[in-house]
Design a protein around this motif. Structure first.
Motif, short mmCIF file in Angstrom:
data_model
loop_
_atom_site.label_atom_id
_atom_site.label_comp_id
_atom_site.label_asym_id
_atom_site.label_seq_id
_atom_site.Cartn_x
_atom_site.Cartn_y
_atom_site.Cartn_z
N ALA A 1 0.82 -1.22 0.00
CA ALA A 1 0.00 0.00 0.00
C ALA A 1 0.85 1.27 0.00
CB ALA A 1 -0.97 -0.03 1.18
N ASP B 1 3.45 4.98 14.80
CA ASP B 1 2.69 4.74 13.57
C ASP B 1 1.42 4.00 13.98
OD1 ASP B 1 3.43 2.05 13.90
OD2 ASP B 1 5.10 2.18 12.50
N VAL B 2 0.59 3.69 13.01
CA VAL B 2 -0.71 3.11 13.38
C VAL B 2 -0.55 1.73 14.02
CG1 VAL B 2 -2.86 2.17 12.41
CG2 VAL B 2 -2.18 4.51 11.92
N MET B 3 0.30 0.88 13.44
CA MET B 3 0.39 -0.48 14.00
C MET B 3 0.99 -0.48 15.41
SD MET B 3 -1.38 -2.35 12.18
CE MET B 3 -1.19 -3.72 13.31
N TYR C 1 -5.94 -7.13 6.87
CA TYR C 1 -4.54 -6.66 6.78
C TYR C 1 -3.61 -7.59 7.59
CZ TYR C 1 -0.82 -3.11 7.44
OH TYR C 1 0.36 -2.41 7.48
N PHE D 1 -2.21 -7.40 11.26
CA PHE D 1 -3.09 -7.58 12.42
C PHE D 1 -2.75 -8.90 13.12
CE2 PHE D 1 -7.19 -4.81 11.86
CZ PHE D 1 -6.42 -3.70 11.62
N CYS E 1 -11.19 -2.87 11.63
CA CYS E 1 -10.52 -2.21 10.52
C CYS E 1 -11.57 -1.41 9.77
CB CYS E 1 -9.87 -3.26 9.61
SG CYS E 1 -8.72 -2.54 8.42
N ASN F 1 -9.51 -3.06 5.14
CA ASN F 1 -8.46 -3.50 4.23
C ASN F 1 -8.46 -5.02 4.31
OD1 ASN F 1 -6.06 -4.33 3.09
ND2 ASN F 1 -4.74 -3.00 4.32
N ASP G 1 -8.88 0.72 13.91
CA ASP G 1 -7.82 1.21 13.01
C ASP G 1 -8.53 1.93 11.87
OD1 ASP G 1 -6.09 1.48 10.85
OD2 ASP G 1 -5.06 -0.42 11.21
N ILE H 1 -7.11 4.16 9.67
CA ILE H 1 -6.09 4.78 8.83
C ILE H 1 -6.60 5.09 7.43
CG2 ILE H 1 -5.04 2.63 7.99
CD1 ILE H 1 -2.29 3.94 8.37
N HIS H 2 -7.53 4.27 6.91
CA HIS H 2 -8.01 4.47 5.54
C HIS H 2 -9.17 5.46 5.45
CE1 HIS H 2 -5.50 1.50 3.47
NE2 HIS H 2 -5.63 0.75 4.55
N SER I 1 -1.07 8.80 6.89
CA SER I 1 -0.08 7.99 6.18
C SER I 1 -0.59 7.37 4.88
CB SER I 1 0.42 6.91 7.14
OG SER I 1 0.99 5.85 6.47
N LYS I 2 -1.76 6.73 4.91
CA LYS I 2 -2.23 6.06 3.69
C LYS I 2 -2.74 7.07 2.67
CE LYS I 2 -0.57 3.00 4.57
NZ LYS I 2 0.49 2.29 3.87
N LYS J 1 7.01 8.73 9.61
CA LYS J 1 6.15 8.07 10.58
C LYS J 1 5.62 8.98 11.68
CE LYS J 1 7.46 3.29 10.05
NZ LYS J 1 6.18 2.63 9.99
C1 PLP Z 1 -5.38 -1.14 7.97
C2 PLP Z 1 -3.97 -0.65 8.06
N1 PLP Z 1 -3.44 -0.35 9.27
C3 PLP Z 1 -2.18 0.09 9.40
C4 PLP Z 1 -1.35 0.22 8.31
C5 PLP Z 1 0.06 0.64 8.51
O1 PLP Z 1 0.12 1.90 9.08
P1 PLP Z 1 1.45 2.41 9.79
O2 PLP Z 1 2.53 2.38 8.75
O3 PLP Z 1 1.11 3.77 10.26
O4 PLP Z 1 1.70 1.44 10.90
C6 PLP Z 1 -1.85 -0.07 7.04
C7 PLP Z 1 -0.97 0.02 5.87
O5 PLP Z 1 -1.28 -0.31 4.77
C8 PLP Z 1 -3.17 -0.53 6.92
O6 PLP Z 1 -3.70 -0.84 5.73
#
Ligand code: PLP
Length: 362
Positions: free
Chosen positions: A16, A74-76, A100, A103, A149, A153, A181, A183-184, A213-214, A222
């Motif tokens: 992605a 970052d998100v993860m 994703y 996870f 999510c 994703n 999450d 992020i999208h 980020s996305k 980050k």
């Molecule tokens: C659902 C989801 N969460 C988290 C991430 C990664 O985010 P980060 O790089 O901020 O951890 C992505 C990346 O594609 C994603 O699709």
């Protein structure tokens, strides 16, 4: 990563990352910081303020309180920290497979157990399955969390207000904590409503992760935000201070500029992604009619059902077509027989990708 992982003769339509020029306000903010020598540690709440204003304007959500946010690397890693606040070692974390792959990886790495509540055949949350999975997850004295999510994703499913309210009711009934999450979220198609989980009735004790980020292609810069609903403020307050040492100052600057000044760029991007979704659907219908594609309402990811093939389709397309897609297998139950294609590229490369996929099967 997208363009450097495979040999030059492979067309990469996998991880992605988007093939786009960076939004000008982001370039300006980061280069200004570099010119100033402003490369120290992050400070202040500018990122959270920019996200709160964006959320209000874009989604009509005025409930994002800056004092209930924290910057995370970052998100993860934010997901990991939020799960640590509401579960203990060995506890279950429910996910909606196919989902994703990190996870699974991050949750297992932090000594929690992933428990799947597969999406329905319509690629939406199956509330009966979720109910039953929550019931099993909390059996005994376990604390359990649901890692939602939203948007989803790889399918691009945008959960409705009704679905999210039902999720909140189930979580409340079973005593399961929700970590969303999101992020999208900024990548929700025009005309489709994204509903923040924390905004639904019953979502008040949820925790969310968001970032630019996305949507603005900032994976290499980050920084993300953890956001607590009003009833989760005390949980977020237990987040150790050292977590805030992870995000980069330049990341915070880039994400803040994106959310504050990058809306026109985002709107143009979403128009292009809509066109690409239509193009991909038409090309697949014409050249690969055995593949089923149900265009999602968010993200730039296309989830392709290739069950007509006997082998792992990603492997076939790479070996015989020289096109790199994500295999569906690491996405968990429901992933076999699928590939994920990244359509955030030029129409020409989408056409070339489909040509190569068709050649692989021809
Ligand atoms: C659902 C989801 N969460 C988290 C991430 C990664 O985010 P980060 O790089 O901020 O951890 C992505 C990346 O594609 C994603 O699709």
């Amino acid at each position: 990563m997208k363009w450097r992982t495979y040999p030059d003769d492979v067309l990469p339509l996998w991880v992605a990352e988007m093939d786009v020029p960076l939004a000008e306000p982001i370039v300006r903010a980061v280069t200004d910081a570099l010119a100033l020598g402003d490369t120290g540690y992050p400070a202040g709440t500018g990122y959270a303020e920019a996200l709160a204003a964006f959320a209000d304007k874009r989604w009509g959500w005025d409930g994002l309180a800056v004092e209930r946010t924290a910057i995370v690397p970052d998100v993860m890693l934010g997901v990991v920290e939020m799960l640590k606040l509401v579960t203990g070692p060995g506890d279950p974390v429910v996910v909606n497979s196919p989902v994703y792959p990190p996870f699974y990886q991050f949750v297992e790495h932090m000594d929690r157990q992933v428990v799947e509540a597969p999406l329905g055949a319509d690629l939406r949350i199956d509330l009966d399955t979720l109910d039953e999975t929550f019931r099993r997850a909390v059996t005994g004295t376990r604390r359990a969390a649901f890692l939602l999510c939203s948007p989803h994703n790889p399918t691009g499913t945008v959960h409705t207000a009704e679905e999210l309210s039902a999720v909140a009711a189930l979580a409340d009934r079973h005593g399961v904590r929700v970590v969303a999450d999101e992020i999208h979220a900024p990548l929700t198609a025009e005309g489709v409503e994204f509903v923040p989980y924390l905004s639904v009735p019953g979502g008040e004790d949820g925790l969310s992760l968001m970032s630019a980020s996305k949507a603005w292609n900032l994976a290499g810069l980050k920084a993300a935000l953890a956001i607590a609903g009003p009833a989760a403020a005390a949980d977020l307050a237990r987040l150790p201070e050292e977590v805030s040492h992870g995000p980069s100052h330049l990341g915070v600057i880039a994400h803040t500029a994106a959310l504050r000044d990058g809306t026109a760029w985002l709107d143009a991007l979403l128009t292009g992604l809509d066109d690409n979704r239509r193009l991909l659907a038409n090309l697949l219908a014409e050249h690969l009619p055995t593949i089923t594609y149900r265009p999602g309402e968010a993200t730039y990811l296309a989830w392709l059902d290739c069950h007509a093939l006997d082998e792992d389709p990603a492997d076939v397309f790479l070996r015989r077509g020289r096109v790199a897609l994500n295999s569906g297998l690491p996405f968990g139950t429901g992933g076999a027989g699928h590939v994920r294609l990244n359509l955030a590229t030029s129409p020409e490369l989408i056409a070339e990708g489909v040509r190569r996929m068709a050649a692989a099967l021809g």
